[in-house]
Each structure stands twice: as structure tokens, then as C-alpha cells.
Design a protein around this motif. Sequence first.
Motif, PDB file in Angstrom:
ATOM      1  N   THR A  41       0.831  -1.201   0.000  1.00 43.30           N
ATOM      2  CA  THR A  41       0.000   0.000   0.000  1.00 43.30           C
ATOM      3  C   THR A  41       0.865   1.250   0.000  1.00 43.30           C
ATOM      4  O   THR A  41       0.514   2.252  -0.639  1.00 43.30           O
ATOM      5  N   LEU A  95      -6.230   7.140   0.172  1.00 44.88           N
ATOM      6  CA  LEU A  95      -6.861   5.834   0.307  1.00 44.88           C
ATOM      7  C   LEU A  95      -8.105   5.701  -0.563  1.00 44.88           C
ATOM      8  O   LEU A  95      -8.519   4.583  -0.882  1.00 44.88           O
ATOM      9  N   ARG A  96      -8.685   6.807  -0.975  1.00 47.03           N
ATOM     10  CA  ARG A  96      -9.810   6.729  -1.912  1.00 47.03           C
ATOM     11  C   ARG A  96      -9.305   6.162  -3.246  1.00 47.03           C
ATOM     12  O   ARG A  96      -9.929   5.260  -3.818  1.00 47.03           O
ATOM     13  N   GLY A 136      -7.984   2.515  -2.844  1.00 51.46           N
ATOM     14  CA  GLY A 136      -9.072   1.549  -2.747  1.00 51.46           C
ATOM     15  C   GLY A 136      -9.616   1.162  -4.111  1.00 51.46           C
ATOM     16  O   GLY A 136      -9.874  -0.016  -4.385  1.00 51.46           O
ATOM     17  N   HIS A 183      -7.114  -1.140  -5.852  1.00 51.00           N
ATOM     18  CA  HIS A 183      -7.133  -2.488  -5.276  1.00 51.00           C
ATOM     19  C   HIS A 183      -8.367  -3.248  -5.739  1.00 51.00           C
ATOM     20  O   HIS A 183      -8.308  -4.463  -6.007  1.00 51.00           O
ATOM     21  N   TRP A 189     -14.782   6.451  -6.969  1.00 53.71           N
ATOM     22  CA  TRP A 189     -14.092   6.151  -5.719  1.00 53.71           C
ATOM     23  C   TRP A 189     -13.616   7.415  -5.007  1.00 53.71           C
ATOM     24  O   TRP A 189     -13.311   7.380  -3.807  1.00 53.71           O
ATOM     25  N   PRO A 193     -13.055   6.403   2.619  1.00 51.26           N
ATOM     26  CA  PRO A 193     -12.874   4.949   2.691  1.00 51.26           C
ATOM     27  C   PRO A 193     -13.768   4.334   3.762  1.00 51.26           C
ATOM     28  O   PRO A 193     -14.081   4.967   4.768  1.00 51.26           O
ATOM     29  N   THR A 219     -13.450   1.391   6.231  1.00 50.39           N
ATOM     30  CA  THR A 219     -12.396   0.502   6.749  1.00 50.39           C
ATOM     31  C   THR A 219     -12.913  -0.339   7.913  1.00 50.39           C
ATOM     32  O   THR A 219     -12.249  -0.469   8.926  1.00 50.39           O
ATOM     33  N   ARG A 264     -16.281  -3.876  -2.418  1.00 51.51           N
ATOM     34  CA  ARG A 264     -15.807  -2.522  -2.134  1.00 51.51           C
ATOM     35  C   ARG A 264     -15.139  -2.457  -0.764  1.00 51.51           C
ATOM     36  O   ARG A 264     -14.086  -1.845  -0.600  1.00 51.51           O
ATOM     37  N   ALA A 306     -11.778  -4.018  -0.812  1.00 53.93           N
ATOM     38  CA  ALA A 306     -10.785  -3.225  -1.524  1.00 53.93           C
ATOM     39  C   ALA A 306     -10.052  -2.260  -0.603  1.00 53.93           C
ATOM     40  O   ALA A 306      -8.922  -1.855  -0.897  1.00 53.93           O
ATOM     41  N   TYR A 307     -10.687  -1.882   0.512  1.00 57.04           N
ATOM     42  CA  TYR A 307     -10.030  -0.984   1.451  1.00 57.04           C
ATOM     43  C   TYR A 307      -9.144  -1.730   2.444  1.00 57.04           C
ATOM     44  O   TYR A 307      -8.484  -1.094   3.280  1.00 57.04           O
ATOM     45  N   TRP A 352      -5.837  -3.449   3.357  1.00 56.51           N
ATOM     46  CA  TRP A 352      -4.481  -3.435   2.820  1.00 56.51           C
ATOM     47  C   TRP A 352      -4.097  -4.867   2.440  1.00 56.51           C
ATOM     48  O   TRP A 352      -4.230  -5.790   3.254  1.00 56.51           O
TER      49      TRP A 352
END
Length: 363
Positions: free
Chosen positions: A40, A77-78, A81, A84, A125, A130, A132, A230, A233-234, A236
Motif C-alpha cells: 500500500t 486511500l480513496r 481503494g 485495489h 471512488w 474509505p 475501513t 468494495r 478493496a479498502y 491493505w
Amino acid sequence: MPIDKAQYVATDPGACGPDAVARAFENQVAYCRDNGAPVTALVCDALRQLLDTERGGAVMRRVRRWAGPALADALPLRVAGGLHALHLAGEEPALAPIYEGLGPTHGAELIADAIERHEPYLMPWLDGPPQTNEAGRSANFAAAFLWLVDQGLPADFELMEIGSSAGINLMMRRYRYELGGVSAGPATSRMKLVPEWRGDPPPAGAFDIVDAQGCDVAPVDLTDPAQALRLKAYIWPEFTERFARMDAAIDAANSFPPEIARMRAVDFLQRQLGKPRKEGTTRVLMHSVVWQYIPAEERERITALMEDGGARATADAPLAWVSLEANRDTHRHELSVRYWPGGEEWRQLATAHPHGAWIEWSG
């Protein structure tokens, strides 16, 4: 700048403009690196490199011109994500060397190509923060509940969670905890949380959860495969055990979904605190890695509601507040507690890994 040279510098979370965007990405690189997430970190570093180029199409143009507070908005992180998610869905095979941990030296080029090829997919996105949600954080709440019971509060808990996301922590009654030699929860649970424990164990004892309700401005439905992807995807990609926990949480939600209202935190809390109190039950507000996303004015109103509710709490119907949030000065997550009557001031019980890998107890 190499990843190992990135520095986490305390900065105003509300800062805006190009410098704030660049600082948000460098902070994220350093944060991921220091929390054992080199993949990440590489992704965020590649995105940081793209800030100084013309690559990345409309997605990166929007990132460079970000109007809001990039740090508070978790802007890096948007984008990470979305990338990923492309990898998890098998839509961009060229990203595999990055997510397989091979550390390609041309990561920025690979990511720029992927962004430009999947612009319509990635643009949404950027529209929200995010999600999490992480079952591992429930171990912190379990330890805090044991501590509260040890202080003399009733062992039956009524949970009010703000920023519930998919409600994974609302299902914590179904999880098993091993906390430095202290056990809690059903022994037959598929979800077993065994964080690395540092320091003395929490108080031995037991607790039960008699009600659990939460809220989120954009709740995630784990029974919907697209929404579950989704949320995955957040995660790591380095932390494979988190994917196993997520699968267990999805199974739990499919059998008995958590109760999550689509509401602002302050409105939900006002509603919950207005309900009749049940004697012999501890009503508790809890939240994890969400406080930074709540506007300052709303945070002040939440605090006022809790303090007003605390003034009306009794020994038979107490009110507690359990928080697992980042300390922006130390860059560490802290487990802290207040309760009424008797423990009105914040008491830090532990510092903890943000995704549940370890807990360092000081309570």
C-alpha cells in the motif's frame, strides 16, 4: 523520494490546496510503511509521483485540484481503494506485480496506465471516504467492556456505534476473544480474534451484549457482493488474515444482518439517548477510526449529548463512551474510555494497531 525517506509530519487535517494534497500522500506513504504495509505504501508513493506529472487523466487532475482537506478526506486511500478493487476483480492484470509484493520499479507507470484505462470505474471512488470496517478492532471493545465491568458497571451492554460502515463490530457478540490469557465470547465462534497482547492482561470476567444498533451516512450491505468487494478493496493487501475475517463477517451478516440506520452520527445518538433506560444495563457509545471524518461542529454536539446524558446516568443505568481513534500527535491509535457516573474524564486503556494486529494494554 524513496519510500523509506517519506516522513509523517503532523499537519492541520483541515488544510487545503496543492501542498496539503502532496503532504497527505507523503503522510500516507510513511504511515503504511510504518504499519507493515509496503504494498500500500508503494501504491500511495506511485500516486504521489504522479502528482508532479500530467499522467492519470481526469482522475489525477481531480486529485491535484482537490478542493477539500486532503488529509481529513483520506484522499490517498480513496484512489488506492479503487485500484485495489480493480486488482481483486481481475480487471487489471498489469497491477499484479504490485499486489503480489514484487515491488516493481516502474510502479508509477503501471498505475498511471491503469488509471487512464479505467477512468469511469475509478472516478466514483473519489466521491466518498474509505470504509475501513475491521473485525479486529472488536478485540479493543471487548477489552474495554471487561475493564468497565471491573469498575462496577453492569455486564449487560447496549451498543450504540457511530460510523458503523457494514456493522462488523456490531456483531461482536458472536466473536471469540483471546486477550493476553483472558477469554471472552462463544468458544465455538468461527471468528476468533487473537491480537498480539503487550503488557498486563485486561481484567478477567464476562460481558454480554443485549442490544446493538449503529449508524452510518453510507452504510455497507455485506449481503450485496458488489458492496462486499468494495469493503474488501479498502483492506491493505498485505494483511491476508483480514480477508479471512471479512469472509467470516460476511457469513455472519448473511445469517443475521446487523441493524444500521442511514443517519448522521449526532442524529442517531440523540435518538438512542432519548430511549428509555433499562436498569442493569450499560448503554455505551463506541466508534473506531471514524472521529476524523465527522465535522467539528457535529463532534462538539456529540460530546455535549454524551455529557448531558452522563449527568442523568445512574449506577443502575450508567452511560459509557469507548473510543478507538488516531492520536494525530503520536501517530498511534488509542483506546480510551469515559463513563458516568464516576469516570467522567477520559482514561486511556491501550494503544493498538489500527487493524487489530496488536494491543498494548495500560489500563
